[in-house]
Scaffold this motif. Structure first.
Motif, PDB file in Angstrom:
ATOM      1  N   MET A   1       0.859  -1.181   0.000  1.00 36.36           N
ATOM      2  CA  MET A   1       0.000   0.000   0.000  1.00 36.36           C
ATOM      3  C   MET A   1       0.898   1.236   0.000  1.00 36.36           C
ATOM      4  SD  MET A   1      -3.522  -1.127   1.182  1.00 36.36           S
ATOM      5  CE  MET A   1      -4.076   0.153   2.170  1.00 36.36           C
ATOM      6  N   ALA A   2       0.438   2.235  -0.718  1.00 35.03           N
ATOM      7  CA  ALA A   2       1.193   3.482  -0.818  1.00 35.03           C
ATOM      8  C   ALA A   2       0.409   4.612  -0.158  1.00 35.03           C
ATOM      9  CB  ALA A   2       1.466   3.808  -2.283  1.00 35.03           C
ATOM     10  N   ARG A   3       1.118   5.615   0.311  1.00 35.94           N
ATOM     11  CA  ARG A   3       0.492   6.760   0.982  1.00 35.94           C
ATOM     12  C   ARG A   3       0.236   7.865  -0.027  1.00 35.94           C
ATOM     13  NH1 ARG A   3      -0.669   8.003   5.961  1.00 35.94           N
ATOM     14  NH2 ARG A   3       0.415   6.159   6.698  1.00 35.94           N
ATOM     15  N   TYR A   4      -0.977   8.463   0.070  1.00 33.01           N
ATOM     16  CA  TYR A   4      -1.392   9.575  -0.781  1.00 33.01           C
ATOM     17  C   TYR A   4      -1.943  10.685   0.091  1.00 33.01           C
ATOM     18  CZ  TYR A   4      -0.818   6.296  -4.580  1.00 33.01           C
ATOM     19  OH  TYR A   4      -0.293   5.401  -5.471  1.00 33.01           O
ATOM     20  N   PHE A   5      -1.765  11.907  -0.371  1.00 33.80           N
ATOM     21  CA  PHE A   5      -2.185  13.095   0.355  1.00 33.80           C
ATOM     22  C   PHE A   5      -3.266  13.811  -0.444  1.00 33.80           C
ATOM     23  CE2 PHE A   5       2.066  11.923   1.438  1.00 33.80           C
ATOM     24  CZ  PHE A   5       2.107  12.035   2.818  1.00 33.80           C
ATOM     25  N   PHE A   6      -4.352  14.178   0.221  1.00 32.93           N
ATOM     26  CA  PHE A   6      -5.516  14.771  -0.429  1.00 32.93           C
ATOM     27  C   PHE A   6      -5.624  16.239  -0.008  1.00 32.93           C
ATOM     28  CE2 PHE A   6      -6.041  10.349  -0.644  1.00 32.93           C
ATOM     29  CZ  PHE A   6      -6.982  10.040  -1.616  1.00 32.93           C
ATOM     30  N   ASP A   7      -5.183  17.130  -0.881  1.00 33.31           N
ATOM     31  CA  ASP A   7      -5.272  18.564  -0.619  1.00 33.31           C
ATOM     32  C   ASP A   7      -6.609  19.078  -1.124  1.00 33.31           C
ATOM     33  OD1 ASP A   7      -2.659  18.346   0.273  1.00 33.31           O
ATOM     34  OD2 ASP A   7      -1.806  19.047  -1.620  1.00 33.31           O
ATOM     35  N   ILE A   8      -7.235  19.961  -0.360  1.00 33.72           N
ATOM     36  CA  ILE A   8      -8.561  20.476  -0.697  1.00 33.72           C
ATOM     37  C   ILE A   8      -8.461  21.959  -1.013  1.00 33.72           C
ATOM     38  CG2 ILE A   8     -10.887  20.901   0.191  1.00 33.72           C
ATOM     39  CD1 ILE A   8     -10.393  18.397   2.007  1.00 33.72           C
ATOM     40  N   GLU A   9      -9.051  22.335  -2.144  1.00 35.20           N
ATOM     41  CA  GLU A   9      -9.109  23.736  -2.564  1.00 35.20           C
ATOM     42  C   GLU A   9     -10.574  24.134  -2.657  1.00 35.20           C
ATOM     43  OE1 GLU A   9      -8.642  27.418  -3.595  1.00 35.20           O
ATOM     44  OE2 GLU A   9      -6.803  26.241  -3.433  1.00 35.20           O
ATOM     45  N   ASP A  17      -1.353  16.824   5.517  1.00 37.89           N
ATOM     46  CA  ASP A  17      -0.001  16.492   5.962  1.00 37.89           C
ATOM     47  C   ASP A  17       0.110  15.070   6.495  1.00 37.89           C
ATOM     48  OD1 ASP A  17       1.008  19.049   5.361  1.00 37.89           O
ATOM     49  OD2 ASP A  17       0.266  19.830   7.266  1.00 37.89           O
ATOM     50  N   THR A  18      -1.026  14.383   6.642  1.00 39.66           N
ATOM     51  CA  THR A  18      -1.036  13.039   7.204  1.00 39.66           C
ATOM     52  C   THR A  18      -1.081  11.974   6.118  1.00 39.66           C
ATOM     53  OG1 THR A  18      -2.220  13.893   9.116  1.00 39.66           O
ATOM     54  CG2 THR A  18      -2.239  11.502   8.799  1.00 39.66           C
ATOM     55  N   GLY A  19      -1.996  12.130   5.179  1.00 43.78           N
ATOM     56  CA  GLY A  19      -2.150  11.166   4.104  1.00 43.78           C
ATOM     57  C   GLY A  19      -2.910   9.926   4.533  1.00 43.78           C
ATOM     58  N   SER A  20      -3.203   9.100   3.540  1.00 49.57           N
ATOM     59  CA  SER A  20      -3.901   7.835   3.750  1.00 49.57           C
ATOM     60  C   SER A  20      -3.298   6.801   2.813  1.00 49.57           C
ATOM     61  CB  SER A  20      -5.396   7.981   3.447  1.00 49.57           C
ATOM     62  OG  SER A  20      -5.981   8.944   4.293  1.00 49.57           O
ATOM     63  N   GLU A  21      -3.407   5.550   3.181  1.00 47.15           N
ATOM     64  CA  GLU A  21      -2.843   4.482   2.362  1.00 47.15           C
ATOM     65  C   GLU A  21      -3.908   3.835   1.497  1.00 47.15           C
ATOM     66  OE1 GLU A  21      -0.652   1.777   4.808  1.00 47.15           O
ATOM     67  OE2 GLU A  21       0.987   3.202   5.036  1.00 47.15           O
ATOM     68  N   TYR A  22      -3.529   3.573   0.239  1.00 46.77           N
ATOM     69  CA  TYR A  22      -4.414   2.940  -0.732  1.00 46.77           C
ATOM     70  C   TYR A  22      -3.646   1.891  -1.509  1.00 46.77           C
ATOM     71  CZ  TYR A  22      -7.705   6.586   0.367  1.00 46.77           C
ATOM     72  OH  TYR A  22      -8.561   7.406   1.038  1.00 46.77           O
ATOM     73  N   ASP A  24      -4.155   0.961  -4.738  1.00 49.94           N
ATOM     74  CA  ASP A  24      -3.860   1.296  -6.125  1.00 49.94           C
ATOM     75  C   ASP A  24      -4.484   2.638  -6.492  1.00 49.94           C
ATOM     76  OD1 ASP A  24      -6.620   0.847  -6.859  1.00 49.94           O
ATOM     77  OD2 ASP A  24      -6.184  -1.292  -7.009  1.00 49.94           O
ATOM     78  N   LEU A  25      -4.179   3.092  -7.701  1.00 45.32           N
ATOM     79  CA  LEU A  25      -4.661   4.402  -8.145  1.00 45.32           C
ATOM     80  C   LEU A  25      -6.172   4.443  -8.354  1.00 45.32           C
ATOM     81  CD1 LEU A  25      -1.788   5.491 -10.546  1.00 45.32           C
ATOM     82  CD2 LEU A  25      -2.330   6.395  -8.271  1.00 45.32           C
ATOM     83  N   ASP A  26      -6.790   3.311  -8.658  1.00 44.52           N
ATOM     84  CA  ASP A  26      -8.252   3.292  -8.774  1.00 44.52           C
ATOM     85  C   ASP A  26      -8.909   3.629  -7.442  1.00 44.52           C
ATOM     86  OD1 ASP A  26      -8.346   2.726 -11.505  1.00 44.52           O
ATOM     87  OD2 ASP A  26      -8.273   0.558 -11.162  1.00 44.52           O
ATOM     88  N   GLU A  27      -8.366   3.109  -6.350  1.00 40.56           N
ATOM     89  CA  GLU A  27      -8.887   3.435  -5.016  1.00 40.56           C
ATOM     90  C   GLU A  27      -8.663   4.910  -4.693  1.00 40.56           C
ATOM     91  OE1 GLU A  27      -7.479   1.022  -1.827  1.00 40.56           O
ATOM     92  OE2 GLU A  27      -8.375  -0.807  -2.621  1.00 40.56           O
ATOM     93  N   VAL A  28      -7.531   5.442  -5.106  1.00 40.56           N
ATOM     94  CA  VAL A  28      -7.229   6.863  -4.889  1.00 40.56           C
ATOM     95  C   VAL A  28      -8.253   7.724  -5.618  1.00 40.56           C
ATOM     96  CG1 VAL A  28      -5.550   8.678  -5.398  1.00 40.56           C
ATOM     97  CG2 VAL A  28      -4.783   6.485  -4.490  1.00 40.56           C
ATOM     98  N   ARG A  29      -8.505   7.414  -6.875  1.00 37.02           N
ATOM     99  CA  ARG A  29      -9.485   8.157  -7.677  1.00 37.02           C
ATOM    100  C   ARG A  29     -10.864   8.105  -7.024  1.00 37.02           C
ATOM    101  NH1 ARG A  29     -13.355   6.419 -10.641  1.00 37.02           N
ATOM    102  NH2 ARG A  29     -14.245   7.657 -12.310  1.00 37.02           N
ATOM    103  N   HIS A  30     -11.281   6.928  -6.629  1.00 35.94           N
ATOM    104  CA  HIS A  30     -12.600   6.758  -6.012  1.00 35.94           C
ATOM    105  C   HIS A  30     -12.713   7.578  -4.724  1.00 35.94           C
ATOM    106  CE1 HIS A  30     -16.380   4.809  -5.095  1.00 35.94           C
ATOM    107  NE2 HIS A  30     -15.922   4.553  -3.882  1.00 35.94           N
ATOM    108  N   ALA A  31     -11.690   7.532  -3.900  1.00 36.85           N
ATOM    109  CA  ALA A  31     -11.712   8.274  -2.630  1.00 36.85           C
ATOM    110  C   ALA A  31     -11.770   9.777  -2.872  1.00 36.85           C
ATOM    111  CB  ALA A  31     -10.490   7.918  -1.794  1.00 36.85           C
ATOM    112  N   ALA A  32     -10.986  10.261  -3.823  1.00 37.30           N
ATOM    113  CA  ALA A  32     -10.968  11.702  -4.112  1.00 37.30           C
ATOM    114  C   ALA A  32     -12.323  12.179  -4.615  1.00 37.30           C
ATOM    115  CB  ALA A  32      -9.880  12.011  -5.138  1.00 37.30           C
TER     116      ALA A  32
END
Length: 80
Positions: A1-9, A17-22, A24-32
């Motif tokens: 699992m890799a860590r990704y950071f979700f910045d909100i504008e 600054d904490t990030g979450s682990e996913y 794959d990139l499909d899970e990242v896309r779905h979460a965002a």
């Protein structure tokens, strides 16, 4: 699992600054994409036009995905 950071504008940039682990990139896309309606629902900005974005960065802090939600309200009747 890799860590990704979700910045909100949403008029101001809020960096994750904490990030979450996913797995794959499909899970990242779905979460965002899933969090955008929640951001819009709880945002109490004035006006009839709002844009909300999530920029996802990888563990090296490089942007890997962005998703945007635009909300527009338009009155169809005359208001007093």
């Amino acid at each position: 699992m890799a860590r990704y950071f979700f910045d909100i504008e949403d008029g101001e940039l809020r960096c994750d600054d904490t990030g979450s682990e996913y797995a794959d990139l499909d899970e990242v896309r779905h979460a965002a994409m899933r969090i955008l309606p929640d951001i819009a629902r709880f945002e109490s900005a004035d006006g009839d036009r709002h844009t909300f974005s999530v920029v996802v960065r990888d563990a090296d802090r490089r942007p890997v995905f962005v998703t945007t939600l635009a909300l527009t309200g338009l009155w169809l009747v005359d208001r007093p």
